[in-house]
Each structure stands twice: as C-alpha cells, then as structure tokens.
Design an enzyme around this catalytic site. Structure first.
Site, PDB file in Angstrom:
ATOM      1  CD  GLU A  12      -3.068  -0.911   2.248  1.00 15.43           C
ATOM      2  OE1 GLU A  12      -2.818  -0.207   3.243  1.00 15.43           O
ATOM      3  OE2 GLU A  12      -4.143  -1.514   2.107  1.00 15.43           O
ATOM      4  CD  GLU A  40      -3.945  -5.995   3.033  1.00 14.31           C
ATOM      5  OE1 GLU A  40      -4.610  -5.289   3.810  1.00 14.31           O
ATOM      6  OE2 GLU A  40      -2.730  -5.844   2.868  1.00 14.31           O
TER       7      GLU A  40
HETATM    8  C1  GAL Z   1      -4.011  -2.653   5.225  1.00 17.68           C
HETATM    9  C2  GAL Z   1      -2.578  -3.081   5.239  1.00 17.68           C
HETATM   10  C3  GAL Z   1      -2.326  -4.307   6.071  1.00 17.68           C
HETATM   11  C4  GAL Z   1      -2.989  -4.173   7.385  1.00 17.68           C
HETATM   12  C5  GAL Z   1      -4.446  -3.938   7.169  1.00 17.68           C
HETATM   13  C6  GAL Z   1      -5.186  -3.811   8.460  1.00 17.68           C
HETATM   14  O1  GAL Z   1      -4.136  -1.326   4.948  1.00 17.68           O
HETATM   15  O2  GAL Z   1      -2.136  -3.338   3.922  1.00 17.68           O
HETATM   16  O3  GAL Z   1      -0.946  -4.470   6.244  1.00 17.68           O
HETATM   17  O4  GAL Z   1      -2.393  -3.139   8.090  1.00 17.68           O
HETATM   18  O5  GAL Z   1      -4.629  -2.762   6.444  1.00 17.68           O
HETATM   19  O6  GAL Z   1      -4.860  -2.653   9.123  1.00 17.68           O
END
Ligand code: GAL
Length: 659
Positions: A143, A296
């Site tokens: 990100e 994710e």
């Molecule tokens: C995303 C990030 C992850 C984790 C997740 C939950 O933004 O890529 O590494 O931090 O959020 O916070």
C-alpha cells in the site's frame, strides 16, 4: 483459476501453531497465501546476511497442501540496523518534522541509501525464490502512500523534485510561464531556488502544487518499476503486482499500473456504508489492466491501530456476499486479511478469519462455505470478462487540482465521480474507470464528471468520440483549467465549448443552503422539476438545445442543461449537480438499454460474458429481503435450481445465473 486465500504471517506464530494452521486453511478451500511483506528483519537480520530458512519450510508445507504463495517484498519497514547504517532515510512532513520509525512507511523513496538497501533485499529474495515451485507471484511493498506518506518534504525529495522539473520544462522560463510565477513575486532564476511547497502562510501556487503532487506520485511509480524490473529479470514466470487502496487519491494508479502484471487492492467494506462503494473500487482497479484480485478482503472486525478501537463484526452472510461482489465485478482472486488476528503489535484488534485463540467459528465456516462455492462456480467463470459499455473518466490531475481548489465548499471531485458511478450501477450497468488517453471507441457512453484540466488535444479526442456516435456527459467546472493548472482565458467550458455548443455565462457557487429549481424541457423527463444546490452554471447555447432550464426568478428560463448533436453522437452539458434520484433517471435515459427495469435500490446486477454466454450476478446489498423480476428463467449455479422470472433474495443473498 479462481484464487482464494488469506494473508499469512508465519513470523507471528510458533512452528507448532503454524502446523495446525495449514490443514485448516486447506479445509476452508484456500489455494493461495500472501506472506512476507513486513518481515525484512527476518530476511536480512544483519546487513548483507540473508536468511530464508524460517520461511522456506512454510512455503513447502503450503505447496504440498495445494496452497501457493505470493511473496511481499518487505520494503515498507527496514530492519532496525538500517537507520544507523544509512542516515537520512526518514521522511519529513510539510513542516520539516521527521516521520519517526516504530510503525511503517516512514522511509523516503528518494533517499539513495534506502533505495540501495531495498534493491539488495529484493534481489536476494528474487534469486532465492525464482525457482521455488510454491511461489507464483510477488506483491511489491505494501500500500504505497498508506498513513499519509505519499508526499515527503525532505532534502532528497527537494533535489529529486528539481531534477523532475528540469526533465519536464528544460528551460526555467518555461516553468516560470507555466506556473505564472509573476504572481506574488515567485519567479526563479535557477533550478536550485525552487523549494518544495512546504507549509506556508497562504495557499500555494497551483502550478507548483500540482507539479509537486505529480512528482510525488511519480516517485512511487519509479520505486515500483525498480522492483518490478528486478523481480521480472530473476523470476520471469512469476507475476508482479502491488496492493492498491481503491480510490486512494494520492497516486496516479493509471501510471502505476504500467509496472504491474495486474493490480490488486485491499477491500475493507463498511457494513453501513454505501453498498456500491466496494464495486466502485473493484471497477477502478479492474479498469487499469482488465483484470485484478482483491489482495486483502475483510474477514472480521477491523481495528483502528491509532484510536485503539475494535470495529464492527461483519454480519452473517456479509463476508460471502463481499467475496462474490468482487468476483461479480471481475476479480480473479479474493485473499482475506488475515488468517488469524495477531496477539501483539499495533493491529491486535484487526481481525482475521480466526480469532486470537485460533478456534474456527462462524466466520471460518462462512469462508469455508464460500470456498466450496468458488470451486463449484469457477469453471463457469473461467475465461469470462465483465461486460462494459459505459466508462467514466477519473482523472488524477483534475482530482489533485480540484481537491486543493474545489471552487465551492461541499464539492469533492471523487465524491462527484462516485455519485455518477452509482447512478450508472443503479441502472444495471457496469462501468470502466478510465484515463483521459484511454481508448474511448470501446464505449457507447462516456461520463466525464467535472473534467477541469483540458487541452486542445483532449477536446479533439472527445469530439472524435462523439462524432463517431458516442454520448458524452459533462458536468460543472469542465474545461476551465489548462494542464499547467492555470485558468483558461477562454469562455467556460474552455476548449470544450465548440463540442458542447454552449458556453457558461455565469457561475454561482451557493452557500447558506441556497438552491434553485430546474425544469426538464425535453426527453422522457420533460415537465419534471427538482431543486439543485451547491453550484450552478447559467448556460448560453450557441447551437445546443436546452434540456433543462432554471425556474427561480432571476434566472428563470435560462438553460441549466444542454444537449448538442455532433455528427452521429450527443453531448450533454450539466450546469448543475443533480440530486441522486434525478441523476439516476436522467442517466437512465442516456445509457444503453438494459434488459432489467426497476432494479430495487441496493440490488446489484453485473454480467460476465464468455464464449459460452453470460453469467449474471445478482447481489442483495441491503439489509432487507428484495423481490425482483428477472427477464425469464435461469439456472442458478449456486443452488442448481431454475429460478425466475419472480425471485426473492434473502438479506445478503447472491444468485449466479447462467443465461
Ligand atoms: C491494510 C494493510 C495491512 C494491514 C491492514 C489492516 O491497509 O495493507 O498491512 O495493516 O490494512 O490494518
């Protein structure tokens, strides 16, 4: 192959715990994990000494269980030894304060010492894993720009910004003219005098500001390209991607996408948010390369690391619906964040599929059921693509210019793009989210909301699209700025005026809740009225016809919306922001025919087309049961039953119909 997986952090678990995880993953139908993206200190515990023994057995065990690995390059957080070894690698904010280590994303991508270290670890990893049969691809870093770190104001950036400007302008007087440095005595004699737009007593020069934002975005693009090239050189059979943040406004993802095989993004839908918001980001991400994954996907309550709050539990059926919503909009993979919530660290509250105790519960069961459905439906989806006849131009330069100078309080460029998008979805259509130089000939209708930065070349391309039979919809503030972010000296909408067949006589930003009434004068909406606010433009046709006019005294009968016939096509210019329902009806009359009418609010329809016909996804994104009429009878691939024409969708219900 439809990918289904989870983000996994073996470095957080003992070998014994990890051993128990893999059979559970297998049972849930997972076929991929992402690992490693924050583990630089494990991969390179001492400078130049690399260790892979901690991860290799996990990759092997997963591979034996039929689960492939996507590796994250760990460059978002260097090991602790980095700061002494490579001083001056920390970012600075606009006030000159150092962004301290302890969390992540605090290193400057223009710092040579940091770049050197990143290249070292990525190269070693790519060498080590190039031939590992368990590894299928890479995610570069994590990100970019997360936690407000896209824009850095350190000395390395100042130097790199000047170099970027030299490449762009070559001659300092060209820069002076482009930025209009005659204003407030901002003229430069030499490149070394040019500062970064740090915090200052009044607003920055718009040209200076926009170029800094472009440069900051290009910094991420360059950083990605370096890693992309390194990995591709050593692992030619692996894909390389980066996890985007949906509608994140700070990086021009169109440009970033030149250096990924396909993009992926991180989806954390809000149970009470607009149900079309995830689809907006799915379609944005798909449009860059025609394919994408969700890397994710929310699988439990989120947890705010700063506020220390535990987020809402997804309600039963929601995780499944979100997964299908991704696939419906074109995703080729859905990877949950994360396998099991961490016992320690800043994200103790950010849940995964399993809770702290590792016991599989309701969410695990739902993910397992969805996994079974993925296996069942995957062969039908293989080779299909989302059917799209409508596109929306979402232009980063315009976003950056109007974010800084929205013109009126309450106007937000991306919010306006989303409103237009939602109205398209409410009419049943999918929508590509494209750049100004994308191929327009693939679409029947192009929406260009508030496209402010327009030059002659762009006006010509839009003209050619309309001339050949396309329909173009423009909204307030179109064509008012040059690519340098100066105002045009031509009457609004600047270079677009000949195409629009009308000009803007007067703009009226509305404050204090002021509104005006408009009445439609043509088309299926003739006679309908509505109130409009925030900002209105009084139009002056010079060839176009009036499509709606103002009603309120001072401007009564003046055009508010015009329609111009050009060649085989049409251009609508909206001098107003239409309320949600009116916008939906208006676009309903402009968009291509859709086989279903009266789609209930919040029900989403998408179509994927392949050689063997169409697959239609029907998703109930609302909290109530929804009844709707399908255009005939269909086989529901999930239940195996024939359904329609009347169907009732349960809360969070999903139908996948073979047409
Ligand atoms: C995303 C990030 C992850 C984790 C997740 C939950 O933004 O890529 O590494 O931090 O959020 O916070």
């Amino acid at each position: 192959m439809l990918r289904y997986g989870a983000c996994y952090y073996p470095e957080h678990w003992t070998v014994e715990q990890a051993r128990q995880h893999i059979p559970l993953m297998q049972k849930a139908g997972l076929n991929v994990v992402r690992m490693g993206e924050f583990a630089w200190c494990k991969f390179e515990p001492d400078p130049g000494r690399y260790k892979f023994e901690w991860l290799d057995p996990v990759i092997d065990a997963l591979h034996k269980a039929g689960i492939s690995t996507v590796l994250g390059t760990p460059t978002a957080i260097p090991p602790q030894w980095a700061y002494a070894r490579q001083p001056n690698i920390l970012q600075k904010d606009a006030d000159g304060h150092v962004r301290n280590p302890g969390a992540r994303c605090h290193c400057c991508k223009n710092a040579p010492g940091y770049q050197f270290m990143c290249e070292g670890v990525v190269q070693e990893m790519a060498r080590h894993y190039g031939n590992n049969p368990g590894v299928i691809g890479w995610q570069v870093d994590n990100e970019f720009g997360c936690h407000g770190t896209t824009r850095c104001f350190c000395e390395h950036c100042e130097k790199a910004f000047r170099e970027w400007l030299i490449v762009k302008y070559a001659d300092i007087d060209v820069l002076n003219a482009a930025w209009g440095t005659a204003f407030w005595g901002f003229a430069f004699r030499q490149w070394a005098e040019i500062p970064l737009p740090r915090t200052m007593p009044a607003g920055p020069n718009p040209g200076h500001w926009l170029d800094f934002l472009r440069f900051s975005s290009d910094t991420q693009v360059k950083f990605l390209k370096t890693q992309y090239d390194l990995i591709k050189g050593l692992c030619p059979n692996h894909f390389v991607t980066h996890n985007y943040m949906g509608c994140f406004p700070e990086i021009d993802y169109h440009k970033l996408s030149q250096h990924v095989d396909f993009p992926v993004w991180d989806n954390y839908p809000d149970s009470y948010g607009d149900p079309f918001q995830p689809s907006y980001a799915h379609e944005i991400t798909r449009s860059f390369k025609g394919r994408f994954w969700v890397m994710e996907e929310k699988s439990g309550p989120t947890g705010d690391a700063e506020a220390g709050l535990l987020g809402e539990q997804p309600e039963p059926g929601e995780i499944r619906r979100w997964a299908w919503q991704a696939v419906a909009n074109g995703a080729e993979g859905v990877v949950y964040f994360r396998w099991r919530v961490c016992l320690f660290g800043a994200e103790q509250y950010w849940h995964g599929i399993l809770d702290h105790d590792g016991v599989p519960r309701r969410r695990y069961a739902e993910i397992r059921k969805t996994g079974e459905e993925f296996v069942k439906v995957a062969p039908e989806i293989e080779g299909t693509h989302v059917e799209v006849r409508v596109a929306l131009i979402r232009h980063f330069d315009t976003l950056w210019a109007l974010e800084r100078q929205p013109g009126v309080s309450g106007f937000e460029y991306d919010g306006h793009c989303f409103d237009m998008y939602r109205a398209v979805k409410q009419n049943g259509h999918n929508c590509d989210m494209i750049d100004v130089d994308s191929d327009l000939s693939r679409y029947r209708v192009v929406l260009a909301p508030s496209l402010a930065l327009v030059d002659e070349a762009l006006a010509k391309r839009l003209h050619a699209f309309v001339d050949a039979g396309g329909t173009l919809v423009l909204t307030p503030q179109s064509g008012v700025r040059t690519p340098a972010n100066a105002m045009w000296d031509r009457t609004r909408p600047g270079p677009l005026a000949p195409l629009v067949g009308a000009t803007v006589d007067e703009v009226r930003p509305y404050y204090h809740g002021q509104t005006n009434e408009i009445a439609f004068t043509q088309g299926g909406m003739a006679g309908q009225t509505c109130r409009v606010g925030m900002w209105v433009e009084i139009l002056h046709p010079s060839g176009a016809e009036t499509f709606a006019e103002y009603r309120d005294e001072a401007f009564a009968s003046k055009p508010a919306i015009t329609c111009n016939i050009v060649g085989k096509g049409k251009v609508y210019y909206l001098g107003v922001f239409l309320p949600e329902k009116v916008l939906k009806t208006f676009l309903g009359g402009v968009l291509p025919e859709f086989p279903m009418k009266d789609i209930p609010e919040g029900v989403e329809i998408t179509m994927r087309r392949g050689k063997q016909g169409r697959i239609v996804f029907v998703l109930n994104n609302t909290r109530e049961r929804q009844a709707l009429t399908l255009p005939g009878q269909f086989l529901d691939l999930l239940s195996g039953e024939t359904v329609g024409p009347q169907v009732v969708l349960a809360r969070n219900g999903v139908l996948i119909l073979k047409a």
